[in-house]
Design an enzyme around this catalytic site. Structure first.
Site, PDB file in Angstrom:
ATOM      1  N   LYS A   1     -11.734  14.799 -39.764  1.00 54.10           N
ATOM      2  CA  LYS A   1     -12.465  16.037 -40.056  1.00 54.10           C
ATOM      3  C   LYS A   1     -12.228  17.065 -38.954  1.00 54.10           C
ATOM      4  O   LYS A   1     -12.057  18.263 -39.225  1.00 54.10           O
ATOM      5  CB  LYS A   1     -13.956  15.740 -40.202  1.00 54.10           C
ATOM      6  CG  LYS A   1     -14.297  15.004 -41.486  1.00 54.10           C
ATOM      7  CD  LYS A   1     -15.753  14.600 -41.516  1.00 54.10           C
ATOM      8  CE  LYS A   1     -16.098  13.930 -42.834  1.00 54.10           C
ATOM      9  NZ  LYS A   1     -17.469  13.413 -42.840  1.00 54.10           N
TER      10      LYS A   1
ATOM     11  N   SER B   1     -22.045  13.026 -46.574  1.00 56.32           N
ATOM     12  CA  SER B   1     -21.863  13.795 -45.345  1.00 56.32           C
ATOM     13  C   SER B   1     -22.030  15.306 -45.519  1.00 56.32           C
ATOM     14  O   SER B   1     -21.915  16.052 -44.555  1.00 56.32           O
ATOM     15  CB  SER B   1     -20.500  13.489 -44.714  1.00 56.32           C
ATOM     16  OG  SER B   1     -19.488  14.036 -45.494  1.00 56.32           O
TER      17      SER B   1
ATOM     18  N   GLY C   1      -3.354   5.945 -43.542  1.00 58.93           N
ATOM     19  CA  GLY C   1      -3.431   7.343 -43.121  1.00 58.93           C
ATOM     20  C   GLY C   1      -3.053   8.261 -44.255  1.00 58.93           C
ATOM     21  O   GLY C   1      -2.520   7.813 -45.280  1.00 58.93           O
ATOM     22  N   PRO C   2      -3.312   9.552 -44.097  1.00 58.47           N
ATOM     23  CA  PRO C   2      -2.999  10.512 -45.152  1.00 58.47           C
ATOM     24  C   PRO C   2      -1.494  10.586 -45.440  1.00 58.47           C
ATOM     25  O   PRO C   2      -0.704  10.081 -44.634  1.00 58.47           O
ATOM     26  CB  PRO C   2      -3.485  11.842 -44.586  1.00 58.47           C
ATOM     27  CG  PRO C   2      -4.056  11.569 -43.263  1.00 58.47           C
ATOM     28  CD  PRO C   2      -3.865  10.160 -42.901  1.00 58.47           C
ATOM     29  N   PRO C   3      -1.104  11.203 -46.538  1.00 61.19           N
ATOM     30  CA  PRO C   3       0.319  11.278 -46.876  1.00 61.19           C
ATOM     31  C   PRO C   3       1.111  12.046 -45.816  1.00 61.19           C
ATOM     32  O   PRO C   3       0.591  12.981 -45.212  1.00 61.19           O
ATOM     33  CB  PRO C   3       0.344  12.048 -48.196  1.00 61.19           C
ATOM     34  CG  PRO C   3      -1.046  12.023 -48.711  1.00 61.19           C
ATOM     35  CD  PRO C   3      -1.945  11.851 -47.547  1.00 61.19           C
ATOM     36  N   GLY C   4       2.332  11.604 -45.630  1.00 61.54           N
ATOM     37  CA  GLY C   4       3.255  12.366 -44.788  1.00 61.54           C
ATOM     38  C   GLY C   4       3.046  12.205 -43.298  1.00 61.54           C
ATOM     39  O   GLY C   4       3.533  13.008 -42.517  1.00 61.54           O
ATOM     40  N   VAL C   5       2.310  11.141 -42.872  1.00 60.55           N
ATOM     41  CA  VAL C   5       2.110  10.981 -41.432  1.00 60.55           C
ATOM     42  C   VAL C   5       3.082   9.972 -40.842  1.00 60.55           C
ATOM     43  O   VAL C   5       3.009   9.644 -39.663  1.00 60.55           O
ATOM     44  CB  VAL C   5       0.667  10.563 -41.086  1.00 60.55           C
ATOM     45  CG1 VAL C   5      -0.305  11.684 -41.371  1.00 60.55           C
ATOM     46  CG2 VAL C   5       0.274   9.298 -41.811  1.00 60.55           C
ATOM     47  N   GLY C   6       3.990   9.451 -41.667  1.00 61.87           N
ATOM     48  CA  GLY C   6       5.044   8.592 -41.130  1.00 61.87           C
ATOM     49  C   GLY C   6       4.848   7.112 -41.385  1.00 61.87           C
ATOM     50  O   GLY C   6       5.518   6.289 -40.758  1.00 61.87           O
ATOM     51  N   LYS C   7       3.970   6.738 -42.339  1.00 67.04           N
ATOM     52  CA  LYS C   7       3.725   5.316 -42.587  1.00 67.04           C
ATOM     53  C   LYS C   7       4.997   4.632 -43.077  1.00 67.04           C
ATOM     54  O   LYS C   7       5.419   3.610 -42.548  1.00 67.04           O
ATOM     55  CB  LYS C   7       2.613   5.146 -43.639  1.00 67.04           C
ATOM     56  CG  LYS C   7       1.299   5.746 -43.222  1.00 67.04           C
ATOM     57  CD  LYS C   7       0.228   5.529 -44.258  1.00 67.04           C
ATOM     58  CE  LYS C   7       0.443   6.252 -45.569  1.00 67.04           C
ATOM     59  NZ  LYS C   7       0.425   7.713 -45.482  1.00 67.04           N
ATOM     60  N   THR C   8       5.605   5.249 -44.092  1.00 66.10           N
ATOM     61  CA  THR C   8       6.798   4.637 -44.672  1.00 66.10           C
ATOM     62  C   THR C   8       7.938   4.623 -43.679  1.00 66.10           C
ATOM     63  O   THR C   8       8.659   3.632 -43.560  1.00 66.10           O
ATOM     64  CB  THR C   8       7.217   5.414 -45.933  1.00 66.10           C
ATOM     65  OG1 THR C   8       6.063   5.645 -46.702  1.00 66.10           O
ATOM     66  CG2 THR C   8       8.249   4.668 -46.718  1.00 66.10           C
TER      67      THR C   8
HETATM   68  P1  ADP Z   1       3.891   8.521 -45.447  1.00 63.92           P
HETATM   69  O1  ADP Z   1       4.548   7.229 -45.788  1.00 63.92           O
HETATM   70  O2  ADP Z   1       2.870   8.371 -44.349  1.00 63.92           O
HETATM   71  O3  ADP Z   1       3.314   9.260 -46.602  1.00 63.92           O
HETATM   72  P2  ADP Z   1       6.529   9.320 -44.569  1.00 63.92           P
HETATM   73  O4  ADP Z   1       6.792   8.140 -43.718  1.00 63.92           O
HETATM   74  O5  ADP Z   1       7.229   9.387 -45.889  1.00 63.92           O
HETATM   75  O6  ADP Z   1       4.975   9.503 -44.817  1.00 63.92           O
HETATM   76  O7  ADP Z   1       6.824  10.652 -43.722  1.00 63.92           O
HETATM   77  C1  ADP Z   1       7.131  11.894 -44.303  1.00 63.92           C
HETATM   78  C2  ADP Z   1       8.232  12.547 -43.516  1.00 63.92           C
HETATM   79  O8  ADP Z   1       7.768  12.971 -42.250  1.00 63.92           O
HETATM   80  C3  ADP Z   1       9.386  11.617 -43.239  1.00 63.92           C
HETATM   81  O9  ADP Z   1      10.570  12.356 -43.323  1.00 63.92           O
HETATM   82  C4  ADP Z   1       9.133  11.148 -41.821  1.00 63.92           C
HETATM   83  O10 ADP Z   1      10.304  10.742 -41.176  1.00 63.92           O
HETATM   84  C5  ADP Z   1       8.543  12.406 -41.194  1.00 63.92           C
HETATM   85  N1  ADP Z   1       7.654  12.062 -40.080  1.00 63.92           N
HETATM   86  C6  ADP Z   1       6.343  11.712 -40.155  1.00 63.92           C
HETATM   87  N2  ADP Z   1       5.831  11.484 -38.922  1.00 63.92           N
HETATM   88  C7  ADP Z   1       6.835  11.698 -38.040  1.00 63.92           C
HETATM   89  C8  ADP Z   1       6.937  11.639 -36.597  1.00 63.92           C
HETATM   90  N3  ADP Z   1       5.895  11.308 -35.840  1.00 63.92           N
HETATM   91  N4  ADP Z   1       8.116  11.941 -36.042  1.00 63.92           N
HETATM   92  C9  ADP Z   1       9.175  12.283 -36.796  1.00 63.92           C
HETATM   93  N5  ADP Z   1       9.156  12.371 -38.143  1.00 63.92           N
HETATM   94  C10 ADP Z   1       8.004  12.078 -38.769  1.00 63.92           C
END
Ligand code: ADP
Length: 834
Positions: free
Chosen positions: A773, A730, A409-416
């Site tokens: 999209k 596209s 998924g895109p950055p910052g969606v909570g993967k890590t």
């Molecule tokens: P990724 O690895 O997808 O790039 P991160 O896991 O580093 O993103 O998430 C970025 C920040 O957003 C982190 O502080 C994370 O805890 C927070 N975050 C992302 N999704 C959620 C969620 N669904 N609920 C609470 N916090 C979230």
């Protein structure tokens, strides 16, 4: 050497960790941390007159012995300069362990005022980070009365410690002082003679002894050779000139003795040397040193220690046999031989691997795991469900070599953070192995050991976790690897989801990280909405979190500004500070032992009381975050002129809105394409143009008699954000729409975005990334989305809340797209109505 210096009542303080600058000494430092850079900028760089700053030794609880040996000798050097020079280099244990524990820092209550003899400013590329190199000269001692933490660096109320001229004249009459001076001079002379013999330098240093007051020379002498931090501190504390002379005599004498012992050892070793034994020189020297110290019980060979470590590592028998073979080979080698080191490092690594240890996996409690995932993350219902299923399989069949989980998924969606919650749920240690920027597979797998300088791979380095992989896109993952992974996709968030995540998770976390609470800072929901709409336009929540952190930082400064004075206790002031770690987390390089200023975050809120909480309002948002970066009018402004259409594309950052601009000019019928386009997109443009030209009359774009649209003109198509490479099929329908808009001189609807591939004959084909999209269109404030009819099935993945706020228009043919893209239907239809 400076003459008497008039000290101001207050000085800006640059802390030196585990290091002392003595009066008369020079030091060259590189300032890279935020606080030290600010201090240099404001106190030295921007001042017209020469500024003074205070150098205050600080010590953290962790013993940092490597810091103690950073002074290099100045006295007796070729140049015979009058003062010592030193270069401070970086060596920071925190970089290695990087724990998040607060550290106790002891601020010494005496320091030395210093002035800059030379300043140079550097800007690092590409980060733009400013750094300074400063050559400082220590001038005179001072006492800290009160330390204050206002602003980006500390300042201190100080009082001078040096004697006045009259007082000094009186001391010089004291017979004790005279005797001590004589002793110091004799010892210093002896040292100089020994150094001269060794280095064959002239007698210029001796001149110093005749010209400078001895109590000042004492400092310079001591500053010029290696000493422990404690010894440096004791010299700094020797305020009384008599005490200073006697301390310096003791230290100079000790240095003299150590030179003599070293000489004795060298002579002893040389006496035993046969001509062919050069390579054993170092070993012999070490033995001789041990003999001299009477330290015989530690006579153990390095390799024996390694062997013992290997024995206790619990390797499986086949590995053990292999390791023993390697050890036998190593024992036959000379340390200087090529390959000795890599063989040794290899065996050390084998001995270090956790052959028998796995982080204890707790009895897996699925309920607890679910609670943990819920507690750490908002929403993501399906994703959490898939994780729980995965964990359930592990529970039933713990030895199953199950597929590796891969979050995409895109950055910052909570993967890590999901991966870290899984580790926590399993009671495993979370180790992050970044493969970004890996170019060589050897980087992951490790080099062959035949290669000199080979290194273990990143996987071996982080060998302790089950694996959870994360990626922005699936496409670049090689199929054999993908085969072994269970891909779980994380789409971006809707604005509503972002708001909930911010209110429930991000704000509490950000407040905590800045040592604040709701009693200090309140960010109302409306303001969070504005941050989401005006300052971020991302799929994840990373920038949102950054912006919230910026608000918290501003609040922390305000809180700290309320009351800055932190009084210094009689002897030593202790502050707990995790700031070093914070700074390392930002990737800051530390080249000197400069401690960032400020106090522990939590202490800020505990120590200071403020009358009312800071409630963020719109004006404050602009003040702290700057003018809004995005607004809903952007699409309307951009499509105001004919020839521009609104497309939807897919990037590693999730879905994006992509404008397409077309314009015509006098020319020979050529098409120009710009915006870093790949071959596929260029072909789409060609197809789109051909289709429009072939339908020119039908579409009423040209009078029947002149159907060649390109007669006497060129077409230029541009995809803005020209620095970002773009490709893929596209954009077909978007290109056609831009061209029809251009030739018909009708603007497209600003509230409508589109995606779809087209064939030469005008069929609209399905495309990928529909969910992302549509989320992007929603973020952008788009109200209508035109999609290929065959993408209808993909709409089930789109969150219902988003779908209900958009009008989805399905297109089978390009004509359908045009029908939806223009106000009042296709331009030719409008034409015929006229
Ligand atoms: P990724 O690895 O997808 O790039 P991160 O896991 O580093 O993103 O998430 C970025 C920040 O957003 C982190 O502080 C994370 O805890 C927070 N975050 C992302 N999704 C959620 C969620 N669904 N609920 C609470 N916090 C979230």
């Amino acid at each position: 050497m400076a003459e008497s210096v008039e000290l101001p009542g207050r000085l800006a303080i640059l802390p030196f960790r585990n290091k002392v600058l003595l009066p008369g000494a020079f030091i060259r430092i590189r300032c890279t941390s935020h606080s030290s850079v600010k201090l240099v900028e404001q106190e030295l760089w921007q001042r017209e007159e020469k500024g003074l700053i205070g150098i205050l030794p600080v010590r953290d609880a962790a013993e940092m012995t490597s810091m103690d040996s950073v002074l290099s000798q100045g006295v007796g050097s070729e140049s015979g300069e009058r003062s010592s020079k030193a270069q401070v280099t970086t060596s920071d244990v925190h970089k290695v362990d990087g724990k998040n524990h607060p550290q106790v820092i002891h601020w010494h209550n005496r320091g030395v005022a210093a002035r800059a003899l030379h300043l140079s400013r550097g800007v690092e590329k590409p980060s733009g980070r400013v750094t300074y190199i400063v050559v400082l000269e220590g001038l005179c001692r001072f006492n800290v009365e009160e330390l204050s933490t206002r602003g980006p660096y500390c300042t201190a109320k100080i009082s001078p410690l040096e004697m006045t001229k009259a007082e000094m004249e009186q001391v010089e009459q004291d017979p004790d002082f005279v005797t001590l001076s004589r002793q110091f001079k004799a010892t210093a002379m002896e040292l100089i003679s020994v150094l001269e013999q060794k280095q064959k330098t002239g007698g210029r240093v001796k001149v110093l002894l005749e010209t400078l007051p001895l109590h000042k020379l004492a400092d310079i002498f001591v500053a010029s050779f290696e000493m422990s931090f404690e010894e440096q501190l004791s010299m700094l504390d020797s305020v009384d000139p008599k005490l200073r002379l006697s301390k310096a005599t003791e230290l100079v004498d000790r240095h003299l003795q150590s030179i003599r012992v070293a000489e004795k050892i060298t002579q002893k070793v040389e006496g035993q040397l046969s001509k062919s034994q050069k390579e054993f020189l170092l070993r012999q020297q070490m033995r001789a040193i041990k003999e001299e110290l009477g330290d015989n019980d530690d006579d153990e060979d390095d390799l024996a220690a390694l062997e013992r470590k290997m024995q206790s590592a619990g390797m499986p028998s086949n590995i053990w046999k292999h390791a023993q073979r390697e050890l036998r080979r190593l024992k036959k080698m000379q340390p200087q031989q090529p390959g000795y080191n890599s063989s040794r490092v290899y065996l050390e690594l084998l001995a270090d691997l956790p052959w028998q240890k796995a982080s204890e996996e707790q009895e897996l409690d699925l309920k607890a795991a679910k609670d943990r995932l819920d507690c750490d993350h908002y929403g993501l219902v399906k994703v959490k469900q898939r994780i729980i299923e995965y964990l359930a399989v592990r529970k039933l069949k713990p030895d199953a070599r199950g597929p590796v989980l891969c979050f995409v998924g895109p950055p910052g969606v909570g993967k890590t953070s999901l991966a870290s919650s899984i580790a926590a749920a399993l009671g495993r240690k979370f180790v992050r192995i970044s493969l970004g920027g890996v170019k060589d597979e050897a980087d992951i797998r490790g080099h062959r050991r035949t290669y000199i300088g080979s290194m273990p791979g990143r996987l071996i380095d982080g060998l302790k976790v089950i694996f959870v992989a994360t990626a922005n896109r699936v496409q670049p993952i090689p199929p054999p690897l993908l085969d072994r992974m269970e891909v779980i996709e994380l789409p971006g968030y809707t604005a509503e989801e972002k708001l909930r995540i911010a209110m429930q998770y991000l704000i509490p976390r950000v407040l905590d990280q800045h040592g604040l609470s709701y009693a200090f800072l309140q960010i109302p929901e409306d303001m969070v909405k504005l941050v989401i709409q005006r300052y971020t336009r991302e799929a994840g929540v990373r920038n949102l979190e950054r912006n919230l952190a910026a608000l918290a930082r501003a609040a922390a400064v305000r809180v700290a500004d309320q009351e800055q004075a932190v009084s210094v206790s009689k002897d030593i002031h202790k502050l707990a500070s995790p700031l070093l770690d914070n700074r390392l987390a930002e990737g800051a390089e530390m080249e000197m032992e400069v401690i960032p200023m400020g106090v522990n975050n939590h202490e800020i809120s505990n120590a200071f009381r403020i009358a009312s909480p800071l409630v963020v309002d719109e004006a404050m948002l602009e003040k702290i975050l700057g003018p809004p970066r995005y607004d809903d009018r952007e699409a309307a402004d951009r499509v105001a002129t004919p020839g521009v259409s609104v497309g939807l594309v897919w990037t590693t950052f999730g879905g994006e809105v992509q404008f397409v601009e077309a314009t015509a000019m006098v020319g020979n019928g050529e098409m120009h394409l710009t915006g870093q386009l790949g071959d596929v997109i260029k072909e789409s443009a060609q197809i789109a143009l051909t289709w429009v030209r072939s339908r020119a009359a039908e579409l009423k774009l040209a009078a029947a008699e002149e159907t060649n649209l390109l007669q006497g003109r060129d077409i230029h198509i541009h995809f803005p954000a020209g620095a970002v490479p773009k490709d893929g099929p596209s954009a077909g329908v978007t290109l056609v729409t831009a061209l029809v808009s251009l030739f018909s001189r009708k603007s497209v609807r600003a509230d409508t975005a589109m995606t779809g591939e087209m064939t030469l004959r005008g069929l609209v084909l399905p495309v990928g990334g529909i969910k992302d999209k549509i989320l992007a269109a929603h973020r952008y404030g788009i109200k209508r989305v035109i999609l290929p009819e065959r993408n209808l099935k993909d709409l089930v993945e789109v969150p219902a809340a988003v779908l209900s706020s958009l009008e989805i228009l399905l297109a089978k043919r390009v004509e359908d797209v045009l029908e939806h893209a223009f106000d009042g239907g296709s331009p030719w239809r409008q034409h015929s109505k006229l």
